[in-house]
Design a protein around this motif. Sequence first.
Motif, PDB file in Angstrom:
ATOM      1  N   MET A 154      73.075  14.102  67.770  1.00 41.07           N
ATOM      2  CA  MET A 154      74.493  13.980  68.125  1.00 41.07           C
ATOM      3  C   MET A 154      75.176  15.361  68.129  1.00 41.07           C
ATOM      4  SD  MET A 154      75.308  10.512  65.954  1.00 41.07           S
ATOM      5  CE  MET A 154      77.050  10.393  66.358  1.00 41.07           C
ATOM      6  N   ILE A 155      74.854  16.184  67.156  1.00 39.16           N
ATOM      7  CA  ILE A 155      75.419  17.540  67.131  1.00 39.16           C
ATOM      8  C   ILE A 155      75.003  18.311  68.377  1.00 39.16           C
ATOM      9  CG2 ILE A 155      75.299  19.781  65.955  1.00 39.16           C
ATOM     10  CD1 ILE A 155      75.155  18.246  63.296  1.00 39.16           C
ATOM     11  N   GLU A 156      73.709  18.233  68.721  1.00 37.33           N
ATOM     12  CA  GLU A 156      73.227  18.933  69.912  1.00 37.33           C
ATOM     13  C   GLU A 156      73.899  18.394  71.173  1.00 37.33           C
ATOM     14  OE1 GLU A 156      71.178  21.553  70.326  1.00 37.33           O
ATOM     15  OE2 GLU A 156      71.112  21.818  68.156  1.00 37.33           O
ATOM     16  N   ALA A 157      74.122  17.077  71.212  1.00 32.95           N
ATOM     17  CA  ALA A 157      74.748  16.476  72.392  1.00 32.95           C
ATOM     18  C   ALA A 157      76.207  16.884  72.528  1.00 32.95           C
ATOM     19  CB  ALA A 157      74.633  14.947  72.313  1.00 32.95           C
ATOM     20  N   ALA A 158      76.830  17.263  71.405  1.00 29.31           N
ATOM     21  CA  ALA A 158      78.241  17.642  71.440  1.00 29.31           C
ATOM     22  C   ALA A 158      78.436  19.137  71.707  1.00 29.31           C
ATOM     23  CB  ALA A 158      78.917  17.261  70.122  1.00 29.31           C
ATOM     24  N   LYS A 159      77.365  19.905  71.705  1.00 23.55           N
ATOM     25  CA  LYS A 159      77.488  21.353  71.886  1.00 23.55           C
ATOM     26  C   LYS A 159      78.074  21.778  73.243  1.00 23.55           C
ATOM     27  CE  LYS A 159      73.684  23.441  71.153  1.00 23.55           C
ATOM     28  NZ  LYS A 159      72.422  24.123  70.786  1.00 23.55           N
ATOM     29  N   PRO A 160      77.735  21.121  74.350  1.00 23.79           N
ATOM     30  CA  PRO A 160      78.330  21.556  75.628  1.00 23.79           C
ATOM     31  C   PRO A 160      79.848  21.546  75.617  1.00 23.79           C
ATOM     32  CG  PRO A 160      76.475  20.112  76.022  1.00 23.79           C
ATOM     33  CD  PRO A 160      76.731  20.063  74.551  1.00 23.79           C
ATOM     34  N   GLY A 161      80.428  20.526  74.994  1.00 23.67           N
ATOM     35  CA  GLY A 161      81.883  20.457  74.919  1.00 23.67           C
ATOM     36  C   GLY A 161      82.455  21.552  74.041  1.00 23.67           C
ATOM     37  N   LEU A 162      81.815  21.804  72.894  1.00 23.98           N
ATOM     38  CA  LEU A 162      82.278  22.857  72.000  1.00 23.98           C
ATOM     39  C   LEU A 162      82.199  24.214  72.700  1.00 23.98           C
ATOM     40  CD1 LEU A 162      83.245  23.605  69.153  1.00 23.98           C
ATOM     41  CD2 LEU A 162      80.845  23.865  68.488  1.00 23.98           C
ATOM     42  N   SER A 163      81.106  24.467  73.412  1.00 21.18           N
ATOM     43  CA  SER A 163      80.971  25.719  74.158  1.00 21.18           C
ATOM     44  C   SER A 163      82.058  25.853  75.213  1.00 21.18           C
ATOM     45  CB  SER A 163      79.592  25.791  74.817  1.00 21.18           C
ATOM     46  OG  SER A 163      78.563  25.817  73.860  1.00 21.18           O
ATOM     47  N   ALA A 164      82.324  24.761  75.944  1.00 18.81           N
ATOM     48  CA  ALA A 164      83.332  24.807  77.004  1.00 18.81           C
ATOM     49  C   ALA A 164      84.715  25.124  76.455  1.00 18.81           C
ATOM     50  CB  ALA A 164      83.352  23.468  77.755  1.00 18.81           C
ATOM     51  N   ALA A 165      85.013  24.603  75.249  1.00 19.13           N
ATOM     52  CA  ALA A 165      86.337  24.827  74.666  1.00 19.13           C
ATOM     53  C   ALA A 165      86.479  26.207  74.049  1.00 19.13           C
ATOM     54  CB  ALA A 165      86.618  23.756  73.615  1.00 19.13           C
ATOM     55  N   LEU A 166      85.413  26.724  73.440  1.00 22.50           N
ATOM     56  CA  LEU A 166      85.510  27.990  72.720  1.00 22.50           C
ATOM     57  C   LEU A 166      85.218  29.212  73.585  1.00 22.50           C
ATOM     58  CD1 LEU A 166      83.976  27.217  69.203  1.00 22.50           C
ATOM     59  CD2 LEU A 166      86.387  27.430  69.846  1.00 22.50           C
ATOM     60  N   GLU A 167      84.461  29.046  74.674  1.00 19.97           N
ATOM     61  CA  GLU A 167      84.128  30.216  75.491  1.00 19.97           C
ATOM     62  C   GLU A 167      85.356  30.944  76.018  1.00 19.97           C
ATOM     63  OE1 GLU A 167      81.343  31.642  79.262  1.00 19.97           O
ATOM     64  OE2 GLU A 167      81.277  29.556  78.591  1.00 19.97           O
ATOM     65  N   PRO A 168      86.342  30.265  76.616  1.00 21.53           N
ATOM     66  CA  PRO A 168      87.504  31.008  77.105  1.00 21.53           C
ATOM     67  C   PRO A 168      88.303  31.669  75.982  1.00 21.53           C
ATOM     68  CG  PRO A 168      87.837  28.636  77.331  1.00 21.53           C
ATOM     69  CD  PRO A 168      86.408  28.833  77.005  1.00 21.53           C
ATOM     70  N   VAL A 169      88.350  31.016  74.824  1.00 24.35           N
ATOM     71  CA  VAL A 169      89.038  31.608  73.677  1.00 24.35           C
ATOM     72  C   VAL A 169      88.340  32.900  73.265  1.00 24.35           C
ATOM     73  CG1 VAL A 169      89.688  31.306  71.264  1.00 24.35           C
ATOM     74  CG2 VAL A 169      89.875  29.392  72.846  1.00 24.35           C
ATOM     75  N   THR A 170      87.003  32.842  73.198  1.00 23.08           N
ATOM     76  CA  THR A 170      86.223  34.003  72.787  1.00 23.08           C
ATOM     77  C   THR A 170      86.358  35.139  73.792  1.00 23.08           C
ATOM     78  OG1 THR A 170      84.637  32.624  71.592  1.00 23.08           O
ATOM     79  CG2 THR A 170      83.891  34.807  72.249  1.00 23.08           C
ATOM     80  N   MET A 171      86.335  34.815  75.077  1.00 18.70           N
ATOM     81  CA  MET A 171      86.483  35.857  76.090  1.00 18.70           C
ATOM     82  C   MET A 171      87.855  36.526  75.990  1.00 18.70           C
ATOM     83  SD  MET A 171      83.545  35.851  77.529  1.00 18.70           S
ATOM     84  CE  MET A 171      82.877  35.295  75.948  1.00 18.70           C
ATOM     85  N   ARG A 172      88.906  35.728  75.774  1.00 20.51           N
ATOM     86  CA  ARG A 172      90.250  36.296  75.641  1.00 20.51           C
ATOM     87  C   ARG A 172      90.355  37.163  74.392  1.00 20.51           C
ATOM     88  NH1 ARG A 172      91.919  31.270  78.039  1.00 20.51           N
ATOM     89  NH2 ARG A 172      91.998  30.256  75.998  1.00 20.51           N
TER      90      ARG A 172
END
Length: 389
Positions: A154-172
């Motif tokens: 379940m954690i692995e299945a939820a990773k795409p969403g976490l990546s999608a939400a945090l990537e723009p924050v991290t880039m900024r």
Amino acid sequence: MDAIDDLNRWMMTEGRVSNDPTKVVSHFCTTLIDAGIPLWRANIGQRFANPLLIAWGIVWTPESTETYDVTHARMLTDGYIGSAFEYILENQRPLHKSLRDLDPETDHVSYLELAQAGGTDYYATLLTYGDQSQHGCTFATQSPDGFSAKHLQMIEAAKPGLSAALEPVTMRKSSKSLLRTYLGDGPSEAVWSGTIQRGERTTLEAVVMFSDLRGFTALSDCSEESVVFDALEGYFDVVVQSVEEMGGDVLKFMGDGILSIFPIRSAADRAHQCQQATRAAKGVLSGLATLNQRRAETGKPPLDIGIGINVGQVSYGNIGSPGRLDFTVLGKAVNVASRIEGLTKAIGQRVLATRSVAETTPELFTACGSHEVRGLAESVDLFHLSDPT
């Protein structure tokens, strides 16, 4: 897995545009708990593209959510070496580890601390972003049964969403941190917001402080590069810390020269900023004395500086060609600060200020006469610190 599908959708929509990493991580963790995962603690680490900071992250527990920064120096300590973050990045695979029956001699201190706090099981895995940069996240539980295989799926299945939400924050955050590192707080915000484009300038009143390392040319000519860089780094640390503690911005490093400003936002702010610049100069002298003590203990020669302080109108902005820009600050006030710093050695004082600065704290300054300043038609009344210590 409907709960995980819903979580991914939220992360890729509302979470992605929230620009709130604390909210994202909190929602992620509480949703995992609601889905049946016995989560006790999570640490979401994000790597920076920055010469000073290598990572930032968020530690979540049911009681609180806290952010942290990681310097490059930290990566060379036992805090990172041998940790789960090092393992997953080096081996390119997740780590599932029981926190029971640990060996104090061989197991990393982070595992021992979690076990001592009641942790029973631990899982670390990678997040991969669109630029192929990799980031880590760890999860711990206090459940007697630990994490099951289903929990980890379940954690692995939820990773795409976490990546999608945090990537723009991290880039900024990475982009902003780079601008802040090279331009300082105020100018970096202006450049980030797009208000300072090529050819544009912002005019304001500010206290200007120019500092210069004395004897730098001789040091450079007769010393190895490592010795020169060591001296510069120590000197830069002292000046930057003193300026920032007093609310100023370090705008430019010019060889061994440092240009700093203390912006004046209103007429009532003028005297205060002059006083802050004066305090910063005193802080530099104090910090340099401490630095020289450390240098003497290792047989290194002492460093000496000159500081010029002036107040007046300045203009800053981006100049250059269409493909290459430089951020700079210009104006008569800057030129005067630089040139009176050049008089410090001849006058025999390490800190010189113009009358407009000295009169805001007359108890700290002593007049040292009127002096000709290159480029000015009239001489300038200068003042030195009465007690530099």
